[in-house]
Motif scaffolding. Sequence first.
Motif, PDB file in Angstrom:
ATOM      1  N   UNK A   1      -9.186 -46.013 -58.256  1.00 57.16           N
ATOM      2  CA  UNK A   1     -10.575 -45.707 -57.940  1.00 57.16           C
ATOM      3  C   UNK A   1     -11.404 -46.942 -58.254  1.00 57.16           C
ATOM      4  N   UNK A   2     -12.134 -47.419 -57.265  1.00 58.41           N
ATOM      5  CA  UNK A   2     -12.943 -48.614 -57.432  1.00 58.41           C
ATOM      6  C   UNK A   2     -14.336 -48.243 -57.910  1.00 58.41           C
ATOM      7  N   UNK A   3     -14.845 -49.006 -58.869  1.00 58.15           N
ATOM      8  CA  UNK A   3     -16.207 -48.816 -59.337  1.00 58.15           C
ATOM      9  C   UNK A   3     -17.155 -49.602 -58.449  1.00 58.15           C
ATOM     10  N   UNK A   4     -18.421 -49.353 -58.604  1.00 57.92           N
ATOM     11  CA  UNK A   4     -19.427 -50.053 -57.810  1.00 57.92           C
ATOM     12  C   UNK A   4     -19.357 -51.555 -58.077  1.00 57.92           C
ATOM     13  N   UNK A   5     -19.128 -51.944 -59.315  1.00 61.36           N
ATOM     14  CA  UNK A   5     -19.058 -53.362 -59.655  1.00 61.36           C
ATOM     15  C   UNK A   5     -17.867 -54.043 -58.984  1.00 61.36           C
ATOM     16  N   UNK A   6     -16.724 -53.370 -58.966  1.00 59.73           N
ATOM     17  CA  UNK A   6     -15.550 -53.949 -58.311  1.00 59.73           C
ATOM     18  C   UNK A   6     -15.769 -54.110 -56.812  1.00 59.73           C
ATOM     19  N   UNK A   7     -16.397 -53.119 -56.198  1.00 60.70           N
ATOM     20  CA  UNK A   7     -16.662 -53.198 -54.767  1.00 60.70           C
ATOM     21  C   UNK A   7     -17.681 -54.293 -54.478  1.00 60.70           C
ATOM     22  N   UNK A   8     -18.684 -54.430 -55.332  1.00 59.13           N
ATOM     23  CA  UNK A   8     -19.677 -55.495 -55.148  1.00 59.13           C
ATOM     24  C   UNK A   8     -19.026 -56.874 -55.253  1.00 59.13           C
ATOM     25  N   UNK A   9     -18.063 -57.042 -56.154  1.00 58.69           N
ATOM     26  CA  UNK A   9     -17.341 -58.311 -56.254  1.00 58.69           C
ATOM     27  C   UNK A   9     -16.565 -58.597 -54.972  1.00 58.69           C
ATOM     28  N   UNK A  10     -15.899 -57.580 -54.443  1.00 59.39           N
ATOM     29  CA  UNK A  10     -15.160 -57.777 -53.191  1.00 59.39           C
ATOM     30  C   UNK A  10     -16.107 -58.090 -52.037  1.00 59.39           C
ATOM     31  N   UNK A  11     -17.260 -57.455 -52.016  1.00 56.84           N
ATOM     32  CA  UNK A  11     -18.235 -57.728 -50.957  1.00 56.84           C
ATOM     33  C   UNK A  11     -18.718 -59.166 -51.044  1.00 56.84           C
TER      34      UNK A  11
ATOM     35  N   UNK B   1     -21.534 -43.897 -50.691  1.00 49.86           N
ATOM     36  CA  UNK B   1     -22.452 -44.995 -50.368  1.00 49.86           C
ATOM     37  C   UNK B   1     -21.796 -46.345 -50.656  1.00 49.86           C
ATOM     38  N   UNK B   2     -20.990 -46.406 -51.690  1.00 53.22           N
ATOM     39  CA  UNK B   2     -20.272 -47.638 -52.024  1.00 53.22           C
ATOM     40  C   UNK B   2     -19.256 -47.960 -50.942  1.00 53.22           C
ATOM     41  N   UNK B   3     -18.554 -46.948 -50.477  1.00 51.93           N
ATOM     42  CA  UNK B   3     -17.595 -47.135 -49.395  1.00 51.93           C
ATOM     43  C   UNK B   3     -18.298 -47.613 -48.123  1.00 51.93           C
ATOM     44  N   UNK B   4     -19.474 -47.083 -47.865  1.00 48.22           N
ATOM     45  CA  UNK B   4     -20.246 -47.459 -46.686  1.00 48.22           C
ATOM     46  C   UNK B   4     -20.685 -48.921 -46.775  1.00 48.22           C
ATOM     47  N   UNK B   5     -21.118 -49.358 -47.954  1.00 45.22           N
ATOM     48  CA  UNK B   5     -21.506 -50.763 -48.142  1.00 45.22           C
ATOM     49  C   UNK B   5     -20.324 -51.684 -47.875  1.00 45.22           C
TER      50      UNK B   5
ATOM     51  N   UNK C   1     -17.194 -55.428 -44.271  1.00 46.12           N
ATOM     52  CA  UNK C   1     -15.976 -55.660 -43.491  1.00 46.12           C
ATOM     53  C   UNK C   1     -16.328 -55.879 -42.024  1.00 46.12           C
ATOM     54  N   UNK C   2     -17.220 -55.058 -41.497  1.00 49.79           N
ATOM     55  CA  UNK C   2     -17.630 -55.199 -40.094  1.00 49.79           C
ATOM     56  C   UNK C   2     -18.310 -56.542 -39.850  1.00 49.79           C
TER      57      UNK C   2
END
Length: 157
Positions: free
Chosen positions: A34-44, A75-79, A84-85
């Motif tokens: 499970x990814x946290x918001x911070x991890x997803x923000x780093x990947x973004x 919402x994190x998944x959507x960001x 990605x798009x």
Amino acid sequence: MEDWRRIDIDALDPENARLTAADLQQPLLTTLPTYTIQQVQQQISQLRSFGSSGDTLSAVRLITGSPVYLTDSEATKQQYLLAVLDVLCQARPTDIANIVKQLSNDEADVLTKYLYKGMSKPEGAKQGAVLLSWLDKVIEKNGTGSIIRFLTDRKSV
């Protein structure tokens, strides 16, 4: 003796286990991170840096290497999907074929998931021609196997 024609033999068969929806979801939840918001923000931010430098292959490897299946919120998944798009739509049409050729089958399957998810969103529908060209190159490489695996896989991006 009871009427033998009314015996439910399927209920007596140990091979015929009746699975509930919870039984089917349990292995999925225990094996995926499970990814946290911070991890997803780093990947973004990594995706955007690869996209701005023109290194689309590294961005696609990041996208397909660690797909975001489970997050704290939708919402994190959507960001992440929007990032990605953006990266996929920045690729030059001549580079798409070379990038897809360098992907493994598993990476191409994950890319197919993101392509279909992107085409289902209004933001991705605006760039439908680019996403379809990515999908076309994936189909050239893997055939329709990636699409079939996308349709039957329980893990969604």
